[in-house]
Design a protein around this motif. Structure first.
Motif, PDB file in Angstrom:
ATOM      1  N   LEU A 195       0.965  -1.215  -0.096  1.00 55.87           N
ATOM      2  CA  LEU A 195      -0.097  -0.053  -0.113  1.00 55.87           C
ATOM      3  C   LEU A 195       0.841   1.166   0.111  1.00 55.87           C
ATOM      4  O   LEU A 195       0.267   2.416   0.119  1.00 55.87           O
ATOM      5  CB  LEU A 195      -1.011   0.062   1.210  1.00 55.87           C
ATOM      6  CG  LEU A 195      -1.990  -1.106   1.350  1.00 55.87           C
ATOM      7  CD1 LEU A 195      -2.636  -1.141   2.670  1.00 55.87           C
ATOM      8  CD2 LEU A 195      -2.871  -0.643   0.192  1.00 55.87           C
ATOM      9  N   GLY A 196       2.215   1.235  -0.086  1.00 51.85           N
ATOM     10  CA  GLY A 196       3.028   2.324  -0.167  1.00 51.85           C
ATOM     11  C   GLY A 196       3.348   2.895   1.320  1.00 51.85           C
ATOM     12  O   GLY A 196       3.607   3.984   1.348  1.00 51.85           O
ATOM     13  N   LEU A 197       3.168   2.041   2.341  1.00 55.03           N
ATOM     14  CA  LEU A 197       3.532   2.361   3.649  1.00 55.03           C
ATOM     15  C   LEU A 197       4.558   1.620   4.278  1.00 55.03           C
ATOM     16  O   LEU A 197       4.796   0.486   3.619  1.00 55.03           O
ATOM     17  CB  LEU A 197       2.157   2.219   4.690  1.00 55.03           C
ATOM     18  CG  LEU A 197       1.025   3.066   4.207  1.00 55.03           C
ATOM     19  CD1 LEU A 197      -0.323   2.236   5.272  1.00 55.03           C
ATOM     20  CD2 LEU A 197       1.147   4.511   4.428  1.00 55.03           C
ATOM     21  N   GLY A 198       5.251   2.087   5.225  1.00 61.18           N
ATOM     22  CA  GLY A 198       6.171   1.361   6.057  1.00 61.18           C
ATOM     23  C   GLY A 198       5.291   0.893   7.192  1.00 61.18           C
ATOM     24  O   GLY A 198       4.320   1.203   7.477  1.00 61.18           O
ATOM     25  N   LEU A 199       5.996  -0.351   7.642  1.00 60.39           N
ATOM     26  CA  LEU A 199       5.485  -0.935   9.097  1.00 60.39           C
ATOM     27  C   LEU A 199       5.244   0.099  10.115  1.00 60.39           C
ATOM     28  O   LEU A 199       4.181   0.039  10.574  1.00 60.39           O
ATOM     29  CB  LEU A 199       6.246  -2.250   9.475  1.00 60.39           C
ATOM     30  CG  LEU A 199       5.879  -2.951  10.474  1.00 60.39           C
ATOM     31  CD1 LEU A 199       4.366  -3.677  10.227  1.00 60.39           C
ATOM     32  CD2 LEU A 199       6.847  -4.081  11.153  1.00 60.39           C
ATOM     33  N   GLY A 200       6.392   0.983  10.329  1.00 55.83           N
ATOM     34  CA  GLY A 200       6.281   2.191  11.116  1.00 55.83           C
ATOM     35  C   GLY A 200       4.844   2.935  10.943  1.00 55.83           C
ATOM     36  O   GLY A 200       4.307   3.296  11.891  1.00 55.83           O
ATOM     37  N   ASP A 201       4.737   3.516   9.692  1.00 55.64           N
ATOM     38  CA  ASP A 201       3.436   3.952   9.354  1.00 55.64           C
ATOM     39  C   ASP A 201       2.187   3.287   9.619  1.00 55.64           C
ATOM     40  O   ASP A 201       1.201   3.948  10.229  1.00 55.64           O
ATOM     41  CB  ASP A 201       3.538   4.353   7.806  1.00 55.64           C
ATOM     42  CG  ASP A 201       4.720   5.141   7.397  1.00 55.64           C
ATOM     43  OD1 ASP A 201       4.915   5.971   8.193  1.00 55.64           O
ATOM     44  OD2 ASP A 201       5.120   5.065   6.274  1.00 55.64           O
ATOM     45  N   LEU A 202       2.101   2.115   9.189  1.00 52.09           N
ATOM     46  CA  LEU A 202       0.867   1.174   9.573  1.00 52.09           C
ATOM     47  C   LEU A 202       0.573   1.287  11.151  1.00 52.09           C
ATOM     48  O   LEU A 202      -0.392   1.443  11.658  1.00 52.09           O
ATOM     49  CB  LEU A 202       1.143   0.026   9.189  1.00 52.09           C
ATOM     50  CG  LEU A 202       0.005  -1.111   9.381  1.00 52.09           C
ATOM     51  CD1 LEU A 202      -1.467  -0.819   8.868  1.00 52.09           C
ATOM     52  CD2 LEU A 202       0.494  -2.195   9.142  1.00 52.09           C
ATOM     53  N   LEU A 203       1.670   1.143  11.973  1.00 51.28           N
ATOM     54  CA  LEU A 203       1.541   0.749  13.190  1.00 51.28           C
ATOM     55  C   LEU A 203       1.245   2.034  14.093  1.00 51.28           C
ATOM     56  O   LEU A 203       0.266   2.163  14.879  1.00 51.28           O
ATOM     57  CB  LEU A 203       2.760   0.110  13.961  1.00 51.28           C
ATOM     58  CG  LEU A 203       2.938  -1.412  13.414  1.00 51.28           C
ATOM     59  CD1 LEU A 203       4.350  -1.885  14.297  1.00 51.28           C
ATOM     60  CD2 LEU A 203       2.011  -2.312  13.838  1.00 51.28           C
ATOM     61  N   SER A 204       1.943   3.082  13.483  1.00 50.75           N
ATOM     62  CA  SER A 204       1.559   4.399  13.994  1.00 50.75           C
ATOM     63  C   SER A 204       0.102   4.962  13.749  1.00 50.75           C
ATOM     64  O   SER A 204      -0.728   5.436  14.783  1.00 50.75           O
ATOM     65  CB  SER A 204       2.381   5.609  13.377  1.00 50.75           C
ATOM     66  OG  SER A 204       2.118   6.829  13.860  1.00 50.75           O
ATOM     67  N   ARG A 205      -0.418   4.528  12.573  1.00 55.78           N
ATOM     68  CA  ARG A 205      -1.940   4.820  12.146  1.00 55.78           C
ATOM     69  C   ARG A 205      -2.642   4.056  13.093  1.00 55.78           C
ATOM     70  O   ARG A 205      -3.661   4.595  13.611  1.00 55.78           O
ATOM     71  CB  ARG A 205      -2.147   4.513  10.945  1.00 55.78           C
ATOM     72  CG  ARG A 205      -1.527   5.840  10.057  1.00 55.78           C
ATOM     73  CD  ARG A 205      -1.611   5.385   8.425  1.00 55.78           C
ATOM     74  NE  ARG A 205      -1.156   6.162   7.693  1.00 55.78           N
ATOM     75  CZ  ARG A 205      -1.381   6.529   6.364  1.00 55.78           C
ATOM     76  NH1 ARG A 205      -2.283   5.651   5.761  1.00 55.78           N
ATOM     77  NH2 ARG A 205      -0.694   7.063   5.750  1.00 55.78           N
ATOM     78  N   ALA A 206      -2.355   2.646  13.508  1.00 52.59           N
ATOM     79  CA  ALA A 206      -3.373   2.113  14.341  1.00 52.59           C
ATOM     80  C   ALA A 206      -3.086   2.447  15.945  1.00 52.59           C
ATOM     81  O   ALA A 206      -4.307   2.631  16.434  1.00 52.59           O
ATOM     82  CB  ALA A 206      -2.804   0.388  14.472  1.00 52.59           C
ATOM     83  N   ARG A 207      -2.044   2.970  16.221  1.00 53.21           N
ATOM     84  CA  ARG A 207      -2.039   3.636  17.646  1.00 53.21           C
ATOM     85  C   ARG A 207      -2.950   4.869  17.541  1.00 53.21           C
ATOM     86  O   ARG A 207      -3.441   5.169  18.485  1.00 53.21           O
ATOM     87  CB  ARG A 207      -0.675   4.000  17.870  1.00 53.21           C
ATOM     88  CG  ARG A 207      -0.377   4.497  19.151  1.00 53.21           C
ATOM     89  CD  ARG A 207       1.106   5.464  19.191  1.00 53.21           C
ATOM     90  NE  ARG A 207       0.886   6.271  20.408  1.00 53.21           N
ATOM     91  CZ  ARG A 207       0.386   7.657  20.093  1.00 53.21           C
ATOM     92  NH1 ARG A 207      -0.363   8.373  19.141  1.00 53.21           N
ATOM     93  NH2 ARG A 207       0.521   8.256  21.427  1.00 53.21           N
ATOM     94  N   ASP A 208      -2.714   5.676  16.495  1.00 56.26           N
ATOM     95  CA  ASP A 208      -3.622   6.944  16.591  1.00 56.26           C
ATOM     96  C   ASP A 208      -4.832   6.631  16.608  1.00 56.26           C
ATOM     97  O   ASP A 208      -5.925   7.289  17.297  1.00 56.26           O
ATOM     98  CB  ASP A 208      -2.967   7.535  15.305  1.00 56.26           C
ATOM     99  CG  ASP A 208      -1.836   8.185  15.280  1.00 56.26           C
ATOM    100  OD1 ASP A 208      -1.169   8.374  16.411  1.00 56.26           O
ATOM    101  OD2 ASP A 208      -1.485   8.607  14.181  1.00 56.26           O
TER     102      ASP A 208
END
Length: 141
Positions: free
Chosen positions: A100-113
Motif C-alpha cells: 500500500l506504499g506504507l512502511g510498517l512503522g506508518d501502519l503501526l503509528s496509524r493503528a496507535r492513533d
C-alpha cells in the motif's frame, strides 16, 4: 399394581418467602443498588490494524486481489486480516503495508492513533519521562 406415587403427591411446595426486616422507626430504608454499566471493551490490536489496512486500500481505490498479489499474501488471508479475524505476523503486516506504499512503522503509528481516538485517552507517561514534541513511533536497538 404400580409402585408409582400419584402426580399430586410429587408436587413440591413453594419455598417460603424471605422475612423482611421492617426498618426501625425514623430510619430510612437502604437505597436500592444502582446498576453500573460495564466499562467499554478495549479494541483489539488486530481490529485496529485491519481497519487501517482496509481504509488505506479503499482510499487508494485498490482491490483486495491487487493488494494481496502485490504483497504476495493470499487474498482470503488478507481479507481475514482486514476484518480483524487473524492476528497477522509482522512479516505479513510489513508486506501488506509495503504493497500500500506504507512502511510498517506508518501502519503501526496509524493503528496507535486509531486506538487513542477510539479510547479517547493517551497512554500514561512512565516515571520521570516527558512527552516529546515528536509523537510518532520510535524504535530503539
Amino acid at each position: 399394581m404400580s409402585n408409582q406415587v400419584p402426580l399430586d403427591a410429587r408436587d413440591i411446595p413453594p419455598r417460603p418467602a424471605r422475612a423482611r426486616h421492617a426498618p426501625t422507626r425514623g430510619a430510612a430504608a437502604p437505597p436500592a443498588p444502582v446498576p453500573v454499566a460495564p466499562p467499554p471493551r478495549e479494541p483489539l490490536w488486530r481490529d485496529l490494524v485491519g481497519d487501517v489496512l482496509r481504509r488505506e486500500r479503499l482510499a487508494q481505490e485498490r482491490t483486495l486481489k491487487d493488494v494481496a498479489d502485490t504483497a504476495r499474501i493470499s487474498m482470503p488471508y488478507l481479507s481475514e486480516v482486514e476484518r480483524g479475524r487473524k492476528e497477522a505476523s509482522s512479516e505479513v503486516l510489513a508486506a501488506a503495508a509495503q504493497a500500500l506504499g506504507l512502511g510498517l512503522g506508518d501502519l503501526l503509528s496509524r493503528a496507535r492513533d486509531e486506538l487513542v481516538r477510539v479510547t479517547g485517552r493517551r497512554a500514561p507517561l512512565g516515571r520521570g519521562t516527558t512527552r516529546a514534541s515528536y509523537d510518532g513511533l520510535c524504535l530503539a536497538a
